[in-house]
Write a protein that holds these residues in place. Sequence first.
Motif, PDB file in Angstrom:
ATOM      1  N   ALA A   1      31.358  53.789  64.649  1.00 34.59           N
ATOM      2  CA  ALA A   1      31.833  52.780  63.700  1.00 34.59           C
ATOM      3  C   ALA A   1      33.326  53.006  63.461  1.00 34.59           C
ATOM      4  N   GLN A   2      34.048  51.909  63.225  1.00 35.89           N
ATOM      5  CA  GLN A   2      35.489  52.010  63.029  1.00 35.89           C
ATOM      6  C   GLN A   2      35.932  51.103  61.900  1.00 35.89           C
ATOM      7  N   GLU A   3      37.044  51.472  61.286  1.00 40.49           N
ATOM      8  CA  GLU A   3      37.704  50.611  60.311  1.00 40.49           C
ATOM      9  C   GLU A   3      39.072  50.289  60.888  1.00 40.49           C
ATOM     10  N   ILE A   4      39.314  49.013  61.137  1.00 37.89           N
ATOM     11  CA  ILE A   4      40.530  48.589  61.821  1.00 37.89           C
ATOM     12  C   ILE A   4      41.349  47.707  60.895  1.00 37.89           C
ATOM     13  N   ASP A   5      42.630  48.049  60.742  1.00 35.34           N
ATOM     14  CA  ASP A   5      43.552  47.228  59.957  1.00 35.34           C
ATOM     15  C   ASP A   5      44.180  46.184  60.875  1.00 35.34           C
ATOM     16  N   VAL A   6      44.177  44.932  60.431  1.00 34.21           N
ATOM     17  CA  VAL A   6      44.713  43.837  61.241  1.00 34.21           C
ATOM     18  C   VAL A   6      45.871  43.182  60.494  1.00 34.21           C
ATOM     19  N   ASP A   7      47.013  43.081  61.188  1.00 36.71           N
ATOM     20  CA  ASP A   7      48.203  42.424  60.647  1.00 36.71           C
ATOM     21  C   ASP A   7      48.284  41.039  61.278  1.00 36.71           C
ATOM     22  N   MET A   8      47.881  40.013  60.535  1.00 38.05           N
ATOM     23  CA  MET A   8      47.803  38.659  61.082  1.00 38.05           C
ATOM     24  C   MET A   8      49.177  38.012  61.260  1.00 38.05           C
ATOM     25  N   ASN A   9      50.121  38.296  60.383  1.00 37.13           N
ATOM     26  CA  ASN A   9      51.422  37.621  60.452  1.00 37.13           C
ATOM     27  C   ASN A   9      52.532  38.518  61.001  1.00 37.13           C
ATOM     28  N   ASN A  10      52.174  39.664  61.550  1.00 34.13           N
ATOM     29  CA  ASN A  10      53.121  40.576  62.206  1.00 34.13           C
ATOM     30  C   ASN A  10      54.311  40.949  61.324  1.00 34.13           C
ATOM     31  N   ASN A  11      54.022  41.250  60.038  1.00 34.33           N
ATOM     32  CA  ASN A  11      55.101  41.676  59.151  1.00 34.33           C
ATOM     33  C   ASN A  11      55.071  43.187  58.890  1.00 34.33           C
ATOM     34  N   GLY A  12      54.183  43.894  59.582  1.00 34.64           N
ATOM     35  CA  GLY A  12      54.133  45.346  59.464  1.00 34.64           C
ATOM     36  C   GLY A  12      53.148  45.865  58.424  1.00 34.64           C
ATOM     37  N   THR A  13      52.508  44.979  57.660  1.00 33.44           N
ATOM     38  CA  THR A  13      51.499  45.414  56.690  1.00 33.44           C
ATOM     39  C   THR A  13      50.159  44.795  57.057  1.00 33.44           C
ATOM     40  N   ALA A  14      49.111  45.561  56.820  1.00 32.98           N
ATOM     41  CA  ALA A  14      47.768  45.094  57.160  1.00 32.98           C
ATOM     42  C   ALA A  14      47.333  43.993  56.194  1.00 32.98           C
ATOM     43  N   ASP A  15      46.929  42.860  56.750  1.00 36.79           N
ATOM     44  CA  ASP A  15      46.458  41.748  55.933  1.00 36.79           C
ATOM     45  C   ASP A  15      44.953  41.849  55.673  1.00 36.79           C
ATOM     46  N   TYR A  16      44.220  42.366  56.650  1.00 34.37           N
ATOM     47  CA  TYR A  16      42.767  42.485  56.533  1.00 34.37           C
ATOM     48  C   TYR A  16      42.327  43.837  57.056  1.00 34.37           C
TER      49      TYR A  16
END
Length: 160
Positions: free
Chosen positions: A73-88
């Motif tokens: 199992a994994q927890e993955i941070d996704v940056d949708m708008n490529n601003n360097g911070t995880a959105d989800y």
Amino acid sequence: MKRIGSESQRGATLLVALVMLVLLTLMVSSAFTLSTTNLKAVNNMQMREEATAAANSAIELVISSAFATSPTAQEIDVDMNNNGTADYTVNVAEPQCVSYTLAESASASSVTLGVMSDKTWDTLWDIQATVNDAATGTNVTMRQGVLVRLSDAQKINLCS
């Protein structure tokens, strides 16, 4: 000169104007309420679509790795708008081997060369990703199936 009946009509124009003003106010307020409701609905749809895209992105990341060698199992941070911070933050459950079938036999030249000395199996894996965004209240769960070819020893270890 005195007008006939002017005493009985005093204030009628004011009353009609007030009624029209109340009707106009009701129409404007209902239009504002409708537009606000539509805006909220569109915002909810946008948040759901973004969360779905984040879940799909995390699943693609897992699929592109060698997840079948050691499924975890994994927890993955996704940056949708490529601003360097995880959105989800996407929680990907441990991939599960759902079924397996014996892979089609290799071509005659591969068998002659000794390339396929062991049986191979086409294994079907189920990958589930969940997005829970506390800020927006968005909750999305995505599932993806993927076919992975494994050796006989890998199949015995992972798909029993």
